[in-house]
Design an enzyme around this catalytic site. Sequence first.
Site, PDB file in Angstrom:
ATOM      1  N   SER A 109       0.823  -1.224   0.000  1.00  0.00           N
ATOM      2  CA  SER A 109       0.000   0.000   0.000  1.00  0.00           C
ATOM      3  C   SER A 109       0.850   1.264   0.000  1.00  0.00           C
ATOM      4  CB  SER A 109      -0.918  -0.005   1.235  1.00  0.00           C
ATOM      5  OG  SER A 109      -1.747  -1.158   1.215  1.00  0.00           O
TER       6      SER A 109
HETATM    7  N1  SAM Z   1      -0.541  -5.221   4.015  1.00  0.00           N
HETATM    8  C1  SAM Z   1       0.066  -5.492   2.750  1.00  0.00           C
HETATM    9  C2  SAM Z   1       1.494  -4.927   2.656  1.00  0.00           C
HETATM   10  O1  SAM Z   1       1.897  -4.210   3.582  1.00  0.00           O
HETATM   11  O2  SAM Z   1       2.173  -5.224   1.663  1.00  0.00           O
HETATM   12  C3  SAM Z   1      -0.831  -5.042   1.599  1.00  0.00           C
HETATM   13  C4  SAM Z   1      -1.064  -6.140   0.661  1.00  0.00           C
HETATM   14  S1  SAM Z   1      -2.331  -6.015  -0.615  1.00  0.00           S
HETATM   15  C5  SAM Z   1      -2.963  -4.415  -0.583  1.00  0.00           C
HETATM   16  C6  SAM Z   1      -3.629  -7.019   0.065  1.00  0.00           C
HETATM   17  C7  SAM Z   1      -3.251  -8.445   0.340  1.00  0.00           C
HETATM   18  O3  SAM Z   1      -4.400  -9.131   0.838  1.00  0.00           O
HETATM   19  C8  SAM Z   1      -2.784  -9.246  -0.889  1.00  0.00           C
HETATM   20  O4  SAM Z   1      -1.512  -9.810  -0.635  1.00  0.00           O
HETATM   21  C9  SAM Z   1      -3.842 -10.356  -1.044  1.00  0.00           C
HETATM   22  O5  SAM Z   1      -3.342 -11.573  -1.522  1.00  0.00           O
HETATM   23  C10 SAM Z   1      -4.327 -10.470   0.387  1.00  0.00           C
HETATM   24  N2  SAM Z   1      -5.641 -11.101   0.534  1.00  0.00           N
HETATM   25  C11 SAM Z   1      -6.731 -10.980  -0.272  1.00  0.00           C
HETATM   26  N3  SAM Z   1      -7.756 -11.728   0.192  1.00  0.00           N
HETATM   27  C12 SAM Z   1      -7.301 -12.348   1.330  1.00  0.00           C
HETATM   28  C13 SAM Z   1      -7.880 -13.247   2.264  1.00  0.00           C
HETATM   29  N4  SAM Z   1      -9.165 -13.689   2.131  1.00  0.00           N
HETATM   30  N5  SAM Z   1      -7.143 -13.668   3.309  1.00  0.00           N
HETATM   31  C14 SAM Z   1      -5.850 -13.243   3.456  1.00  0.00           C
HETATM   32  N6  SAM Z   1      -5.220 -12.393   2.583  1.00  0.00           N
HETATM   33  C15 SAM Z   1      -5.960 -11.956   1.547  1.00  0.00           C
END
Ligand code: SAM
Length: 267
Positions: A109
Amino acid sequence: MLLFSVLFAFSSLALAQSDDNAPKTNPPDTNVLLRAVEPGPEGRPTFDAAREEERQRMVERQIEQRGVADEAVLAAMRSVPRHAFVPPDLRDRAYADSPLPIGHGQTISQPYIVGFMTETLQLAPGDRVLEIGTGSGYQAAILGAMGVDVVTIEIIQPLAEQAADLLERLGYDNITAIQGDGYYGYEELAPYDAIIVTAAAQHVPPTLIEQLKPGQRMVIPVGRAGWTQNLLLVTKTDEGQTQTRNLMSVAFVPLTGERNGEQNGER
Ligand code: SAM
């Protein structure tokens, strides 16, 4: 504004409860990749000063000047090496004012969003925080650097493993990293003092409300992927009800997994 919050409270409550009518399914298997061994402030690492000037500039111009004032958040963002969390070919843009791709169709993000969401949780050292969407591990690293106990879940296996390995190599002892579907939260270490969701859900997952301590806060983007979403602050009352406030418009990748109705983000 009050009326808006009350209306939102009912709509989100309805949103959360409407899901209660859906057929119950058991949480899919989770896999603990890194287990916290030292709670709270003692478990956080110290970092070298590589690219410190760019980090200070990022915090000053992108985060402080936009109104984030929580000194614990600002100190964590001044210290955590964001460049370690982005792919090698993008390291020169690690301190840019934008999200960056991290592979598998996912992103780290924008620094300001990380600062704003983290400040909104109003954390204190020793709190236990659940993050849904580990991604690169950067948000988890900021939380860990603040001296809270972090439990973070990532659905895409290679991302989860990569983030767990990096967080361990950086010396974090207060982070538990899990591979699994975060829609279900992580019951084993509940309840949580705060929950931060970093992917856009179509509704507020009831399991996350259940795992949030009364009186505590969850920050979660709600809305369809590819559209403008609402970044919601969901506060759980002592009676277990939820009050919801819309903080701003955001654009996150979707929360995937079987219950949120979007195909898994893996490409
Ligand atoms: N917090 C992260 C960082 O600091 O890099 C941001 C990562 S991105 C905006 C959102 C993440 O949520 C992705 O890696 C995606 O694979 C994950 N995601 C999506 N659905 C999910 C779920 N049901 N359970 C766990 N992770 C999930």
